[in-house]
Design an enzyme around this catalytic site. Structure first.
Site, PDB file in Angstrom:
ATOM      1  N   THR B  25       0.983  -1.160  -0.022  1.00 55.56           N
ATOM      2  CA  THR B  25       0.231  -0.039  -0.804  1.00 55.56           C
ATOM      3  C   THR B  25       0.931   1.413   0.325  1.00 55.56           C
ATOM      4  O   THR B  25       1.725   1.217   0.281  1.00 55.56           O
ATOM      5  CB  THR B  25      -0.673  -0.136   1.251  1.00 55.56           C
ATOM      6  OG1 THR B  25       0.179  -0.089   2.487  1.00 55.56           O
ATOM      7  CG2 THR B  25      -1.407  -1.032   1.114  1.00 55.56           C
ATOM      8  N   ASP B  26       0.503   2.507   0.006  1.00 52.46           N
ATOM      9  CA  ASP B  26       0.617   3.823   0.081  1.00 52.46           C
ATOM     10  C   ASP B  26       0.176   4.848   0.978  1.00 52.46           C
ATOM     11  O   ASP B  26      -0.470   4.629   1.208  1.00 52.46           O
ATOM     12  CB  ASP B  26       1.180   4.248  -1.196  1.00 52.46           C
ATOM     13  CG  ASP B  26       0.613   4.995  -3.171  1.00 52.46           C
ATOM     14  OD1 ASP B  26      -0.665   5.182  -1.782  1.00 52.46           O
ATOM     15  OD2 ASP B  26       0.640   4.584  -4.045  1.00 52.46           O
ATOM     16  N   PHE B  27       0.811   5.842   0.867  1.00 53.98           N
ATOM     17  CA  PHE B  27      -0.213   6.914   1.366  1.00 53.98           C
ATOM     18  C   PHE B  27      -1.466   7.204   1.504  1.00 53.98           C
ATOM     19  O   PHE B  27      -2.085   8.064   2.515  1.00 53.98           O
ATOM     20  CB  PHE B  27       0.836   8.201   1.845  1.00 53.98           C
ATOM     21  CG  PHE B  27       0.835   8.988   1.432  1.00 53.98           C
ATOM     22  CD1 PHE B  27       1.320   8.617  -0.291  1.00 53.98           C
ATOM     23  CD2 PHE B  27       0.337  10.032   0.971  1.00 53.98           C
ATOM     24  CE1 PHE B  27       1.162   9.841  -0.966  1.00 53.98           C
ATOM     25  CE2 PHE B  27      -0.297  11.094   0.176  1.00 53.98           C
ATOM     26  CZ  PHE B  27       0.735  10.544  -1.194  1.00 53.98           C
ATOM     27  N   SER B  28      -1.937   7.140   0.140  1.00 55.38           N
ATOM     28  CA  SER B  28      -3.070   7.187  -0.440  1.00 55.38           C
ATOM     29  C   SER B  28      -3.897   5.874   0.085  1.00 55.38           C
ATOM     30  O   SER B  28      -5.188   6.764  -0.394  1.00 55.38           O
ATOM     31  CB  SER B  28      -3.119   7.313  -2.000  1.00 55.38           C
ATOM     32  OG  SER B  28      -3.312   6.489  -3.052  1.00 55.38           O
TER      33      SER B  28
END
Lengths: 144, 144, 144, 144
Positions: B25-28
């Site tokens: 996953t990423d921060f979005s």
């Protein structure tokens, strides 16, 4: 090889130098294909950063809603292999804006050798994942 | 959700279940687009593994020269977002073989939702990075 | 090698089988050291998943505030090298809970060979990054 | 923020600036702990690079056998969280050499904030994975 940390803005395009480290390679001795997408993302990010568009400000609602870039399409041609310690140049040129869809033309080169050619479609999404029109200031900064 | 560690071989295609972890996953809040390439690679690798084609044997010269798979082209359409804890199904179907170039048609789904559609071209390369014809046994195993 | 996608819960510990793919290796021919942290995180995540603790529910406030696990300390001993196609077993055993700090003892093995030994300290943080006490239900589920 | 691509050599230590990109973050909004190991590896690599020690030359037998660095132990303290767009400074200081084992003391900071503190033990291994004494020229370059 000095450069700004965020690369260099040219007339209508952007270049960024990046080194190949251990983490980018795989056991076949060359750069693992998926790692090039990280280099391409850095090129796009630093291009818009130098146009004063920042992920953290987008996420914090600087343009109204909380927004983030999302990739919706990629065409990638892997032309040659990069290796540990190589210095790669990522060149990013914005293509066209169609509604909420922006296309970037990118390439990764080592000296005169083309390593990867890429066409990347991005949208701006809000927290529900819905595509949003690019803010006018951003369109203007991108020269579109 | 029990499955073989290497997924399931069907008539002409392969399926593999994979979980979304923190690292994808990423921060979005959603899966970072480049991580899907890792899932796709696992699908292709486990497909050919169940056809008794193994990266370590290829690398050790089981088919003559030391060989490794390399991706030369990808077309990717990112259709929906996956999130932490999702279980994704990677479906891999081999397309056609043209000279040394093999195409796979792949998709990643969560239940009925299409997440990613991909067309992936691979070659077998030797240690000098030269493309090699697929060994006859491999072509036969792939039903091409 | 069939297993549940989330591994197996034993009395006081958890085991998970994971394959080494292209993405985990580097040009020296073996698994890149940082990739083992991904395997370790999967072990911890699937351990608590089988105790009915889910990252997506934590993030959505199922235990009051929006919470996420964060690592605050790791001690890692890399004892032997893993290679492409290896099947690794991640064993996770919870250690002690001291205030908001929980320690896991983990190891990664291939057959009888110890690959990595790890001691991992985690906390639960809220959206401001502040450590929070583990919810009572979670403490009970972990048998602490 | 101009710097050499490989950072700056100081008297007895090395500093390198690195940006946090999408790929380093996770859904909790901050940098995923395992990504810091990539930053730390870059610090060590660019430190020895500026001492004229290169991974590609090591791998090609410039010091006799084909050699590569391998990490055998890490102690990591994660003290604060880094976020998208942050500029991090990686400081690398070589510690002591005991037989074939070299220790680096490293930290990652953002301005005055300590993000990660690390003690990293590395060895040089040959193609069979056996630890080898550091070549005399390398020991001298490192000032050990």
């Amino acid at each position: 090889m000095p450069q700004s940390l965020s690369g260099t803005l040219h007339d209508g395009y952007h270049t960024l130098l990046q080194r190949v480290y251990f983490e980018h390679t795989d056991f076949s001795g060359i750069v693992y294909h998926a790692r090039y997408l990280n280099f391409l993302e850095r090129g796009r990010t630093d291009y818009v950063r130098l146009l004063d568009i920042h992920h953290n400000e987008l996420a914090d609602g600087a343009h109204g809603e909380n927004l983030a870039f999302a990739v919706f399409r990629m065409e990638l041609d892997f032309k040659a292999a990069a290796r540990i310690d190589d210095v790669l140049k990522i060149t990013t040129r914005q293509g066209e804006l169609k509604g909420p869809r922006l296309t970037f033309n990118q390439k990764i080169t080592r000296g005169d050798t083309l390593i990867v050619q890429a066409k990347v479609g991005v949208v701006l999404i809000n927290e529900e994942g819905k595509p949003r029109r690019f803010p006018r200031a951003m369109v203007k900064a991108l020269g579109l």
